[in-house]
Design a protein around this motif. Structure first.
Motif, PDB file in Angstrom:
ATOM      1  N   LYS A  86       0.929  -1.204   0.156  1.00 52.92           N
ATOM      2  CA  LYS A  86       0.082  -0.116  -0.013  1.00 52.92           C
ATOM      3  C   LYS A  86       0.925   1.176   0.112  1.00 52.92           C
ATOM      4  O   LYS A  86       1.820   1.487   0.981  1.00 52.92           O
ATOM      5  CB  LYS A  86      -0.855   0.087   1.160  1.00 52.92           C
ATOM      6  N   VAL A  87       0.663   1.819  -1.077  1.00 54.32           N
ATOM      7  CA  VAL A  87       1.441   3.335  -1.284  1.00 54.32           C
ATOM      8  C   VAL A  87       0.449   4.388  -1.307  1.00 54.32           C
ATOM      9  O   VAL A  87      -0.086   4.544  -2.384  1.00 54.32           O
ATOM     10  CB  VAL A  87       2.314   3.204  -2.312  1.00 54.32           C
ATOM     11  N   VAL A  88       0.624   5.390  -0.330  1.00 55.77           N
ATOM     12  CA  VAL A  88      -0.189   6.617  -0.359  1.00 55.77           C
ATOM     13  C   VAL A  88       0.450   7.631  -1.230  1.00 55.77           C
ATOM     14  O   VAL A  88       1.578   8.088  -1.084  1.00 55.77           O
ATOM     15  CB  VAL A  88      -0.436   7.133   1.134  1.00 55.77           C
ATOM     16  N   LEU A  89      -0.625   8.139  -2.314  1.00 60.15           N
ATOM     17  CA  LEU A  89      -0.045   9.343  -3.123  1.00 60.15           C
ATOM     18  C   LEU A  89      -1.005  10.405  -2.911  1.00 60.15           C
ATOM     19  O   LEU A  89      -2.156  10.403  -2.937  1.00 60.15           O
ATOM     20  CB  LEU A  89      -0.135   8.516  -4.589  1.00 60.15           C
ATOM     21  N   HIS A  90      -0.536  11.604  -2.564  1.00 57.14           N
ATOM     22  CA  HIS A  90      -1.120  12.855  -2.265  1.00 57.14           C
ATOM     23  C   HIS A  90      -0.639  14.052  -3.106  1.00 57.14           C
ATOM     24  O   HIS A  90       0.401  14.013  -3.350  1.00 57.14           O
ATOM     25  CB  HIS A  90      -1.258  13.153  -0.893  1.00 57.14           C
ATOM     26  N   ASP A  91      -1.591  14.887  -3.534  1.00 57.28           N
ATOM     27  CA  ASP A  91      -1.497  16.171  -3.955  1.00 57.28           C
ATOM     28  C   ASP A  91      -2.173  17.095  -3.179  1.00 57.28           C
ATOM     29  O   ASP A  91      -2.721  16.896  -2.255  1.00 57.28           O
ATOM     30  CB  ASP A  91      -1.896  16.338  -5.331  1.00 57.28           C
ATOM     31  N   GLU A  92      -2.260  18.328  -3.630  1.00 59.38           N
ATOM     32  CA  GLU A  92      -2.956  19.337  -3.018  1.00 59.38           C
ATOM     33  C   GLU A  92      -4.480  19.233  -2.569  1.00 59.38           C
ATOM     34  O   GLU A  92      -5.020  20.021  -1.836  1.00 59.38           O
ATOM     35  CB  GLU A  92      -2.758  20.852  -3.377  1.00 59.38           C
ATOM     36  N   THR A  93      -5.189  18.434  -3.499  1.00 59.26           N
ATOM     37  CA  THR A  93      -6.566  18.172  -3.376  1.00 59.26           C
ATOM     38  C   THR A  93      -7.013  16.956  -2.663  1.00 59.26           C
ATOM     39  O   THR A  93      -8.144  16.823  -2.392  1.00 59.26           O
ATOM     40  CB  THR A  93      -7.013  18.128  -5.023  1.00 59.26           C
ATOM     41  N   GLY A  94      -6.145  16.002  -2.304  1.00 58.84           N
ATOM     42  CA  GLY A  94      -6.566  14.831  -1.683  1.00 58.84           C
ATOM     43  C   GLY A  94      -5.456  13.736  -1.851  1.00 58.84           C
ATOM     44  O   GLY A  94      -4.246  13.973  -2.385  1.00 58.84           O
ATOM     45  N   ALA A  95      -5.825  12.538  -1.349  1.00 60.25           N
ATOM     46  CA  ALA A  95      -5.030  11.633  -1.346  1.00 60.25           C
ATOM     47  C   ALA A  95      -5.480  10.278  -2.009  1.00 60.25           C
ATOM     48  O   ALA A  95      -6.847  10.051  -1.787  1.00 60.25           O
ATOM     49  CB  ALA A  95      -4.485  11.231  -0.080  1.00 60.25           C
ATOM     50  N   VAL A  96      -4.929   9.230  -2.312  1.00 57.91           N
ATOM     51  CA  VAL A  96      -5.307   7.908  -2.814  1.00 57.91           C
ATOM     52  C   VAL A  96      -4.349   6.929  -2.586  1.00 57.91           C
ATOM     53  O   VAL A  96      -3.124   6.908  -2.576  1.00 57.91           O
ATOM     54  CB  VAL A  96      -5.493   7.949  -4.605  1.00 57.91           C
ATOM     55  N   GLU A  97      -4.863   5.638  -2.180  1.00 58.62           N
ATOM     56  CA  GLU A  97      -4.052   4.530  -1.714  1.00 58.62           C
ATOM     57  C   GLU A  97      -3.794   3.553  -2.867  1.00 58.62           C
ATOM     58  O   GLU A  97      -4.816   3.007  -3.488  1.00 58.62           O
ATOM     59  CB  GLU A  97      -4.941   3.716  -0.633  1.00 58.62           C
TER      60      GLU A  97
END
Length: 683
Positions: A86-97
Motif C-alpha cells: 500500500k503506497v499513499v499518493l497525495h496532492d493538494e486536493t486529496g490522497a489515493v491509496e
C-alpha cells in the motif's frame, strides 16, 4: 561490403536489456531494434490531462492520470503466501491509496517524498480513494499524451517495452539505417521517418497517431507490392511452354461432355487458354464456390497440356479428394487417348514402382495425387502444368517442390474458399485470378436455418422422414475444445446415441480425423454408394465428399464453427437436383455468433460470405499470409486499408516497371522484412 546496421542491431544494444529480457522480447517475436520499432501498440490510453486526485469522478470508472508525492509505504501480510503493498499518493486536493497484490519487489521502487505519476481507476473503498495495480512512472508526466499499450508476455511490463522503444527511437535519430524506409519516396510521406515512428508509438492525439499510421502503412504496402511486382516481372522473363491452339483432343473432350459449361467455367478456361498459349508461364488462381465446377476447368487445362506433348499433375490435400478427382477424370476422359494415374500414400509398393517408371517414360500423362507427388523419386518426363487444389492447405515449399519437377511449368491454383478482393490484392498480387461465380444448372440454393436446442426432436423427425424417402444425411459433431481426443469422444458419444436410440432402423457411419486412411475411405465409399444413410463426422468432411443424394447437413454446436467453415460444410449437400437443407443447431452466444449464423441463413454466395468473414474475424485469422510466404504486416491492416492497398499497388507497379532497377526494391525488402521475402522472390 559492410553489413547493414539494420540487420545486425540486436536489442541487447539497448541499456537494460540483458539475457533475461532479451528472451522475453523474443517471445513477442522481437529480437532486433528494427523489429522493436515495428512492434506497434495494440491500443492507447489517454494520458493527456492530469486529474487532481480529490476531484476524480468516481462515477465514470475510467482510468485517470494523477500526479503527487509518495507518503506512507506499507507492506501487509494478511495470510501466508499473500502480500499487499500500500503506497499513499497525495496532492493538494486529496490522497489515493495505491495497492499491489503479491508484488513485494515493487516496494523498492518507492521512497517517501518522491514524485510519481500513476494511471489507473480510482474507486471508493473502505472510506478512502483506492487505485489497484496502477501503471506508475517516476516523476511528473512529460507530455505523455496517448500512452501506448503493447501486447505482453509473462514477465514483461508495459513500462519495460515503453522504455526500450524510447531508447530505440533515440538511437534511430542518429542511425537512420535502423528504420525501414521504402524503396523510393512515396506520395504519402508527410513526416520524416523517425517522427512518423515516434508519433506511432507516443502520439499526442488520436489524429496524430492515425496520420503516422497511414504513412507507415502505405510505405509498408508499397514495399510489399513492389516485391510482388518484381516477382511477377521475373516470372515474365522466364521462357514458358507456348501451347498451340486447341486441337482434336480438346474438341473430343468438349464433344463428349455430358453438360454445357457455365458462363463462369467458360470464362475461366478462356483465361487459362490465353495464358497457356503465351510465352510466359501461367500463374493463375481459379476461385469458385463449392460445386461451381472447378474440376472440369482443371481437366480442360490438363487436356490442353497433354495435347501439346507434355504431362500434367494435380495435387490435392487429402487422399479422399485425390481419389475423387481421379474417378471424375476417368469419367471425363473416357474413350480419349490419355492415361491417368493416381499416387497416394496408399499406393502399393509394386504398383508404385511401375507407375513411377511409366511416369518417367512419359506413358502416364496426367498424375493425380496427394503430397506424395513431391517425393524425390517422382520424376516426370516433361511436366508442363501443375494444378494445386485447395491450395491454401499446402505450404509454400510443398507447392514449389512440385513446380520444380518441370522446367518453368504452367501453374494453376484452385480454391473453394472464395477470397475477398482485399486479400487477392495483397496475397495474390503476383497471380492472375479467375472467379467462377455461377453454379451448374439444376442446382438449388441450400435452405439454411439456425435453431436452438429445443428444436432437436423436430430436426430428428425431419431427418427420419428424409431417410425413409431414400435420401441421406450428415451430422457434424460439435467442437468441444482444441483437442482431437476430446472432440473424438464427443463424436463417438453422439454416434452411439444416434445409431442406438434415435435412428436404430437406419445404418449409421462415423468418420473422424484419427481414423486410418483405409478405414475412413471405406466408410466414405459406403456412404457414397448409399449403403450408409446417416454419416456422423467431425469437420474432416469439410473437403472432399461428393454425394448428390445427401440432402440434410445438421451441424451440431454451430456456434463453435467459423463462417468459412460453416459454408464449406453446407457445400457438402445440395450437389444434386434435390432440395437440400443445412440446419445450424446452436446455443445462444455472443452478438458476433448471432451475426455469423444470421449471415449463413441469409447469404448463400461464398464470395459475399468471405467478405463478411473477413470483417468479423480480421485478416490475421484467415489463411493466407503464412501459407503464401508473405511476411506479417505491422502498420497496415488490409481490411481497413484496401484503398491504400490499391493505390500502393499502382504506384509500386509504375515504379518497378518504369525504372527497371531491382536493387532499391531488394534493399528495401531486406530492411523491412528480413529474409522472408527473399525466399518468395527466389522461387
Amino acid at each position: 561490403m559492410t553489413r547493414s546496421i539494420f540487420m545486425d542491431s540486436s536489442i541487447r544494444r539497448l541499456p537494460g536489456i540483458g539475457v533475461r529480457r532479451e528472451k522475453l522480447f523474443a517471445r513477442l517475436g522481437v529480437t532486433t531494434i528494427p523489429a522493436l520499432l515495428q512492434y506497434f501498440p495494440r491500443d492507447y490510453e489517454d494520458r493527456s490531462h492530469v486529474v487532481p486526485i480529490g476531484r476524480a469522478d468516481l462515477e465514470r470508472k475510467e482510468p485517470v492520470l494523477v500526479c503527487g508525492r509518495v507518503g506512507t509505504i506499507q507492506e501487509v501480510r494478511p495470510r501466508r503466501g499473500m502480500t499487499i503493498l500500500k503506497v499513499v499518493l497525495h496532492d493538494e486536493t486529496g490522497a489515493v491509496e495505491m495497492t499491489w497484490f503479491n508484488q513485494p519487489f515493487k516496494k523498492k521502487q518507492f521512497h517517501t517524498g518522491m514524485t510519481v505519476s500513476a494511471f489507473g481507476r480510482i474507486e471508493w473503498n473502505y472510506g478512502r480513494r483506492q487505485m489497484n495495480t496502477p501503471d506508475v512512472e517516476e516523476g511528473e508526466p512529460q507530455g505523455q499524451g496517448f500512452m501506448p499499450l503493447y501486447g505482453l508476455t509473462d514477465g514483461l511490463r508495459q513500462s519495460d517495452v515503453r522504455k526500450a522503444v524510447r531508447q530505440a527511437l533515440t538511437l534511430a535519430r542518429t542511425e537512420q539505417d535502423l528504420l525501414p524506409a521504402p524503396c523510393r519516396p512515396t506520395s504519402h510521406s508527410r513526416f520524416p521517418l523517425v517522427e512518423a515512428y515516434e508519433m506511432m508509438h507516443f502520439p499526442k492525439s488520436r489524429e496524430e497517431q492515425e496520420k503516422a499510421r497511414e504513412q507507415l502503412a502505405y510505405e509498408e504496402l508499397f514495399d510489399m507490392q513492389a516485391g510482388l511486382c518484381l516477382r511477377r516481372r521475373r516470372e515474365g522473363r522466364r521462357q514458358g511452354i507456348k501451347c498451340g491452339p486447341n486441337g482434336p483432343l480438346l474438341k473430343q473432350f468438349f464433344d463428349q461432355l455430358p453438360f454445357a459449361l457455365t458462363r463462369g467455367q467458360t470464362c475461366a478456361f478462356l483465361d487459362i487458354q490465353n495464358d497457356m498459349e503465351g510465352e510466359v508461364p501461367m500463374q493463375r488462381l481459379v476461385q469458385g464456390d463449392v460445386g461451381s465446377g472447378k474440376t472440369v476447368v482443371a481437366a480442360l487445362a490438363l487436356a490442353k497440356i497433354v495435347e501439346n506433348g507434355y504431362q500434367g499433375a494435380l495435387m490435392a490435400p487429402t487422399e479422399i479428394l485425390a481419389s475423387q478427382h481421379y474417378e471424375e477424370f476417368i469419367r471425363l476422359f473416357q474413350g480419349l487417348p490419355v492415361r491417368i494415374a493416381l499416387l497416394t500414400g496408399r499406393t502399393g509398393a509394386r504398383d508404385r514402382v511401375q507407375l513411377l517408371e511409366d511416369l518417367q517414360s512419359g506413358a502416364v500423362q496426367i498424375l493425380i495425387g496427394t503430397h506424395a507427388l513431391i517425393q524425390d523419386d517422382v520424376q516426370f518426363a516433361a511436366l508442363g502444368l501443375v494444378v494445386t487444389d485447395e491450395q491454401h492447405r499446402f505450404g509454400v515449399r510443398q507447392r514449389e517442390a512440385l513446380q520444380k519437377k518441370g522446367r518453368a511449368p504452367h501453374t494453376l491454383y484452385m480454391t473453394a474458399t472464395p477470397i475477398p478482393r482485399t486479400l487477392t490484392l495483397s496475397l495474390y498480387g503476383d497471380l492472375d485470378i479467375s472467379s467462377i461465380r455461377d453454379l451448374p444448372p439444376g442446382r438449388q440454393v441450400v435452405k439454411t436455418y439456425a435453431v436452438g436446442e429445443s428444436m432437436r426432436r423436430r430436426i430428428y423427425a425431419f431427418m427420419e422422414k428424409t431417410m425413409k424417402a431414400g435420401q441421406q444425411c450428415y451430422v457434424v459433431c460439435p467442437l468441444v475444445e482444441e483437442s482431437e481426443n476430446v472432440d473424438l469422444q464427443a463424436a463417438t458419444a453422439l454416434y452411439d446415441q444416434l445409431r442406438t436410440s434415435v435412428f436404430p432402423r437406419f445404418r449409421c457411419g462415423l468418420v473422424h480425423g484419427k481414423m486410418a486412411g483405409k478405414e475412413k475411405e471405406a466408410v466414405m465409399e459406403a456412404f457414397s454408394r448409399g449403403e450408409i444413410q446417416l454419416l456422423v463426422a467431425t469437420s474432416v468432411i469439410e473437403v472432399g465428399v461428393n454425394v448428390p443424394n445427401a440432402t440434410i447437413m445438421l451441424i451440431d454446436g454451430a456456434e463453435r464453427f467459423g463462417l468459412a467453415q460453416l459454408h464449406q460444410l453446407r457445400g457438402r449437400v445440395g450437389r444434386g437436383s434435390l432440395q437440400a437443407y443445412c440446419i445450424l443447431l446452436a446455443k445462444k452466444g455472443s452478438e458476433e455468433t448471432r451475426q455469423r449464423l444470421h449471415y449463413m441463413e441469409t447469404i448463400h454466395d461464398g464470395f459475399a460470405l468471405s467478405e463478411k468473414d473477413l470483417l468479423l474475424r480480421g485478416a490475421g485469422q484467415l489463411f493466407g499470409y503464412a501459407q503464401h510466404g508473405l511476411p506479417d504486416l505491422h502498420a497496415a491492416d488490409i481490411i481497413r486499408d484496401v484503398a491504400l492497398l490499391s493505390e500502393a499497388r499502382e504506384e509500386a507497379a509504375s515504379f518497378v516497371n518504369g525504372h527497371g532497377a531491382e536493387e532499391p526494391v531488394l534493399r528495401a525488402l531486406k530492411r523491412r522484412f528480413g529474409g522472408s521475402f527473399q525466399k518468395l522472390l527466389n522461387n
